[in-house]
Design an enzyme around this catalytic site. Structure first.
Site, PDB file in Angstrom:
ATOM      1  N   ASP A   1     -24.599  27.207  -3.409  1.00  0.00           N
ATOM      2  CA  ASP A   1     -23.969  26.879  -4.691  1.00  0.00           C
ATOM      3  C   ASP A   1     -24.940  26.607  -5.824  1.00  0.00           C
ATOM      4  O   ASP A   1     -24.513  26.180  -6.902  1.00  0.00           O
ATOM      5  CB  ASP A   1     -23.049  25.666  -4.521  1.00  0.00           C
ATOM      6  CG  ASP A   1     -23.796  24.436  -4.024  1.00  0.00           C
ATOM      7  OD1 ASP A   1     -24.851  24.594  -3.392  1.00  0.00           O
ATOM      8  OD2 ASP A   1     -23.317  23.315  -4.265  1.00  0.00           O
ATOM      9  N   GLU A   2     -26.223  26.848  -5.635  1.00  0.00           N
ATOM     10  CA  GLU A   2     -27.139  26.624  -6.745  1.00  0.00           C
ATOM     11  C   GLU A   2     -28.342  27.551  -6.649  1.00  0.00           C
ATOM     12  O   GLU A   2     -28.756  27.954  -5.567  1.00  0.00           O
ATOM     13  CB  GLU A   2     -27.595  25.169  -6.825  1.00  0.00           C
ATOM     14  CG  GLU A   2     -28.350  24.669  -5.618  1.00  0.00           C
ATOM     15  CD  GLU A   2     -28.869  23.254  -5.821  1.00  0.00           C
ATOM     16  OE1 GLU A   2     -29.307  22.931  -6.953  1.00  0.00           O
ATOM     17  OE2 GLU A   2     -28.860  22.482  -4.848  1.00  0.00           O
TER      18      GLU A   2
END
Length: 443
Positions: free
Chosen positions: A108-109
């Site tokens: 997610d990043e």
């Protein structure tokens, strides 16, 4: 402060409350309600809490029992990694449309370096590109992302966390210390609880306090490498490049046996011991990794490896051991093994706990007992299912021989709830990722 670059051309994108947001997107009845994703057993740990759940004080790495006490009416769900990976691939693809230099940190990043292919990245241009990126992520996935930008990875990552959720912060070049110095030292990369406590005992609470400490004193307190690193970071000096192809690093342990080993129990015992050693070495280096590898060498000196990639980086002994065991089980050891090794690669600098583990201890798991016959069907809260009569839905809960299903999908209104026998032949698992045109209606 040493000038790393003069333009805020390093982006950091972080999907907001990622696992919980995917669950709310795919389960209409949970939108706007507290959702907790992670280990759901009595010794489980929260991986992600929706913002509605965070309002009750629930946060990542919190024991699931504590989270249930804080908000007993929250939806507690297990992870659906297939769905999370699918979203991650879309988002990483959008980042790569901006720059070939994209460095994922987890599902997610990621970082992206805008300056690789172009120059002239003033604040307004970066802000426009970041806003367009956020809109593209929402259009493609239905999720929101927070984006930070600055002259370094340190500043970009901190900036992405300043205005969550759905935030956009571009740090003007030359103002980095104004941002950093009032912050607690825990905001700095590599400062975990133990380091923060050591610094606190030395009277260091903020980044400004840290910057005021002589580097020699920091080296004496934290060691050569860590002390010098934090001295640089406290001054805003971070010249780490965005690395789309990170240096191939790994932490591994291997042993050559005095005799060929065929006993599965002995191999498993050694596998667990090696996983624990790898975990300790990762933690000592403030690293975690996504890829677990098992290596064996047979009696005829032929070597073989098995690898798998996890949803996110880990330094957790239990996760490494459980994964290594599964890989070892795929290898025929009946002819004898001369060498066994366990390793972790795909390393990142930010250690992430294995928040889906069911055990809060650092010990590796005991060998799983052989399943009873006949096997009992298990249903996990949040799991995607399909019923031959009622269509597609997800498991709300199960127990005492029953399973409760809510029949709804991402593309339907909130659906009805029905309960079935746990072994109902009409109820089956279904893929977490389906094309939009193929979504079935709820019953």
């Amino acid at each position: 402060m040493a000038a790393v670059r003069s333009e805020p051309s390093v982006l950091h994108l972080d999907l907001d409350a990622f696992f919980a947001a995917v669950e709310q997107r795919d389960k209409p009845s949970l939108r706007g309600k507290p959702v907790v994703v992670g280990g759901i057993g009595p010794r489980g740990v929260v991986a992600t809490a929706s913002y509605e759940a965070r309002a009750f004080g629930i946060g990542s790495a919190m024991p699931a029992t504590q989270a249930r006490a804080l908000c007993p009416n929250a939806a507690f769900l297990g992870g659906r990694f297939e769905a999370y990976r699918a979203v991650s691939e879309i988002v990483m693809g959008l980042l790569r449309e901006l720059s070939p230099a994209v460095e994922p940190l987890s599902l997610d990043e990621a970082f992206a370096d805008l300056a690789v292919t172009d120059s002239g990245w003033d604040v307004e241009r970066v802000r426009t590109v970041a806003a367009d990126l956020k809109a593209a992520v929402h259009d493609a996935t239905g999720l929101t992302a927070s984006v930070g930008a600055g002259t370094s990875k340190l500043i970009a990552k901190i900036a992405s966390d300043l205005d969550k959720p759905d935030g956009l912060v571009v740090v003007e070049p030359g103002t980095e210390l104004d941002l950093l110095h009032p912050m607690p030292v825990r905001k700095l990369w590599t400062v975990g609880p133990a380091t923060a406590e050591r610094l606190r005992r030395a009277g260091v609470h903020t980044v400004a306090d840290l910057a005021a400490v002589d580097e020699t004193e920091l080296v004496g307190l934290l060691g050569q490498a860590h002390g010098k690193l934090l001295a640089r970071l406290s001054r805003g000096e971070d010249d780490r490049p965005v690395s789309p192809h990170r240096e191939s690093k790994s932490v591994s342990v291997e042993d050559t046996f005095e005799r060929d080993v065929v006993e599965r129990a002995l191999l498993t015992e050694n596998c667990d011991r090696m996983a624990a050693t790898v975990s300790r070495r990762l933690r000592a280096a403030s690293l975690s990794g996504r890829t677990v590898t098992v290596k064996i060498r047979r009696h005829d000196f032929q070597s073989h490896t098995r690898s798998t990639t996890l949803p996110g980086p880990t330094d957790d002994a239990r996760t490494i051991a459980a994964t290594a065991r599964r890989l070892l089980a795929e290898i025929d050891t009946s002819d004898g093994i001369r060498l066994l090794g366990v390793g972790v690669s795909g390393l990142v600098d930010w250690a992430q706990e294995d928040l889906f583990a069911e055990d809060a201890d650092d010990e590796v798991p005991e060998p799983a007992p052989e399943p009873a016959e006949p096997a009992v069907r298990r249903w996990t809260p949040g799991q995607d299912v399909r019923h031959a009569v009622h269509g597609d839905g997800w498991v709300q809960g199960s127990g005492v021989g029953r399973v409760t299903v809510r029949f709804e999908t991402r593309w339907t209104p909130p659906g009805r709830i029905r309960t079935f026998a746990i072994d109902d032949p009409d109820l089956t698992e279904r893929p977490a990722v389906v094309p939009e045109s193929g979504a079935a209606g709820a019953g």
